[in-house]
Enzyme design. Sequence first.
Site, PDB file in Angstrom:
ATOM      1  N   TYR A   1     -12.264  -1.494  -4.022  1.00 37.29           N
ATOM      2  CA  TYR A   1     -12.786  -1.731  -2.670  1.00 37.29           C
ATOM      3  C   TYR A   1     -14.314  -1.599  -2.601  1.00 37.29           C
ATOM      4  CZ  TYR A   1      -8.184  -2.002  -0.393  1.00 37.29           C
ATOM      5  OH  TYR A   1      -6.941  -2.398   0.031  1.00 37.29           O
TER       6      TYR A   1
ATOM      7  N   GLU B   1      -9.166  -9.826  -8.248  1.00 37.18           N
ATOM      8  CA  GLU B   1      -8.285  -8.702  -7.919  1.00 37.18           C
ATOM      9  C   GLU B   1      -7.035  -8.688  -8.798  1.00 37.18           C
ATOM     10  OE1 GLU B   1      -9.629  -8.538  -3.201  1.00 37.18           O
ATOM     11  OE2 GLU B   1      -7.606  -9.202  -3.726  1.00 37.18           O
TER      12      GLU B   1
ATOM     13  N   HIS C   1      -2.054  -5.467   1.467  1.00 35.47           N
ATOM     14  CA  HIS C   1      -3.336  -6.143   1.220  1.00 35.47           C
ATOM     15  C   HIS C   1      -3.082  -7.594   0.847  1.00 35.47           C
ATOM     16  CE1 HIS C   1      -7.281  -6.964  -0.673  1.00 35.47           C
ATOM     17  NE2 HIS C   1      -6.578  -7.578  -1.616  1.00 35.47           N
TER      18      HIS C   1
ATOM     19  N   THR D   1      -6.004  -7.334  10.331  1.00 34.17           N
ATOM     20  CA  THR D   1      -6.214  -6.011   9.715  1.00 34.17           C
ATOM     21  C   THR D   1      -5.644  -4.890  10.585  1.00 34.17           C
ATOM     22  OG1 THR D   1      -8.284  -6.897   8.820  1.00 34.17           O
ATOM     23  CG2 THR D   1      -7.987  -4.508   8.736  1.00 34.17           C
TER      24      THR D   1
ATOM     25  N   LYS E   1       0.833  -1.210   0.000  1.00 29.92           N
ATOM     26  CA  LYS E   1       0.000   0.000   0.000  1.00 29.92           C
ATOM     27  C   LYS E   1       0.872   1.266   0.000  1.00 29.92           C
ATOM     28  CE  LYS E   1      -3.971  -2.233   2.244  1.00 29.92           C
ATOM     29  NZ  LYS E   1      -4.977  -2.149   3.354  1.00 29.92           N
TER      30      LYS E   1
ATOM     31  N   ASN F   1      -2.166  -0.024   7.009  1.00 29.38           N
ATOM     32  CA  ASN F   1      -1.637  -1.304   7.493  1.00 29.38           C
ATOM     33  C   ASN F   1      -0.732  -1.998   6.467  1.00 29.38           C
ATOM     34  OD1 ASN F   1      -3.576  -2.036   5.687  1.00 29.38           O
ATOM     35  ND2 ASN F   1      -4.826  -3.234   7.103  1.00 29.38           N
TER      36      ASN F   1
HETATM   37  P1  IDP Z   1      -8.197  -6.915   5.262  1.00 33.75           P
HETATM   38  O1  IDP Z   1      -7.339  -5.945   4.466  1.00 33.75           O
HETATM   39  O2  IDP Z   1      -7.479  -7.447   6.475  1.00 33.75           O
HETATM   40  O3  IDP Z   1      -8.812  -8.007   4.409  1.00 33.75           O
HETATM   41  P2  IDP Z   1     -10.826  -5.663   5.262  1.00 33.75           P
HETATM   42  O4  IDP Z   1     -11.834  -5.799   6.340  1.00 33.75           O
HETATM   43  O5  IDP Z   1     -11.064  -6.388   3.965  1.00 33.75           O
HETATM   44  O6  IDP Z   1      -9.398  -6.054   5.873  1.00 33.75           O
HETATM   45  O7  IDP Z   1     -10.677  -4.105   4.968  1.00 33.75           O
HETATM   46  C1  IDP Z   1      -9.992  -3.636   3.822  1.00 33.75           C
HETATM   47  C2  IDP Z   1      -9.093  -2.484   4.238  1.00 33.75           C
HETATM   48  O8  IDP Z   1      -9.898  -1.407   4.710  1.00 33.75           O
HETATM   49  C3  IDP Z   1      -8.143  -2.792   5.399  1.00 33.75           C
HETATM   50  O9  IDP Z   1      -6.940  -3.447   5.021  1.00 33.75           O
HETATM   51  C4  IDP Z   1      -7.879  -1.402   5.955  1.00 33.75           C
HETATM   52  O10 IDP Z   1      -6.900  -0.707   5.177  1.00 33.75           O
HETATM   53  C5  IDP Z   1      -9.238  -0.733   5.778  1.00 33.75           C
HETATM   54  N1  IDP Z   1     -10.046  -0.856   7.006  1.00 33.75           N
HETATM   55  C6  IDP Z   1     -10.703  -1.955   7.457  1.00 33.75           C
HETATM   56  N2  IDP Z   1     -11.326  -1.713   8.631  1.00 33.75           N
HETATM   57  C7  IDP Z   1     -11.055  -0.426   8.937  1.00 33.75           C
HETATM   58  C8  IDP Z   1     -11.426   0.422  10.051  1.00 33.75           C
HETATM   59  O11 IDP Z   1     -12.114   0.016  10.986  1.00 33.75           O
HETATM   60  N3  IDP Z   1     -10.937   1.692  10.024  1.00 33.75           N
HETATM   61  C9  IDP Z   1     -10.157   2.174   8.984  1.00 33.75           C
HETATM   62  N4  IDP Z   1      -9.806   1.418   7.921  1.00 33.75           N
HETATM   63  C10 IDP Z   1     -10.237   0.133   7.896  1.00 33.75           C
HETATM   64 MG    MG Z   2     -10.197  -7.900   2.889  1.00 31.31          MG
END
Ligand code: IDP
Ligand code: MG
Length: 143
Positions: free
Chosen positions: A51, A128, A117, A93, A11, A114
């Site tokens: 997304y 994807e 992905h 996450t 990212k 974070n």
């Molecule tokens: P993942 O990347 O671990 O699969 P997902 O739930 O698919 O997590 O969410 C996609 C992305 O959205 C996350 O990697 C993160 O960057 C962002 N995200 C998810 N939950 C939150 C949140 O509660 N606050 C801010 N950003 C979030």
């Molecule tokens: Mg995800």
Amino acid sequence: MAVERTLAILKPDCVEKGLVGEVIRRIQDAGFTLCALRMKRLSVSEAEAFYAVHAKHPWFGKLIHFMSSGACVPMVLEKDNAVASFRKLIGATDPAMAEDGTIRREFGTSKGENIIHGSDSVGSGRRESLFFFSECEIIANSA
Ligand code: IDP
Ligand code: MG
């Protein structure tokens, strides 16, 4: 175990912090093979499309702003059990909740920023991967 493919994205925070080489090293050391790799800055509409499944969440706008804020490095990876294995390597996450030694734990700063992905299923991984690469750009059995 079956050989699978998954889509990873380093990212914008990973690129910004100069961690691209370090993170790819960890991915290869964990036994993943690179099948495709590029640099790409997502437009707002591309980030929204990638997304789209998260559009209903209150943090969607922030996610789109972040993901379109700078270059990212998408890559297609191959390994036995790649999807689950990669999710384990990157961690939860929220970096604060991720296991010690995982990429997100070591380098992530928040649930939003974070570092990396990883696809959540083989089907998502394929969809994807085709978002970033054409079929002929995804090379099997490379290193
Ligand atoms: P993942 O990347 O671990 O699969 P997902 O739930 O698919 O997590 O969410 C996609 C992305 O959205 C996350 O990697 C993160 O960057 C962002 N995200 C998810 N939950 C939150 C949140 O509660 N606050 C801010 N950003 C979030
Ligand atoms: Mg995800």
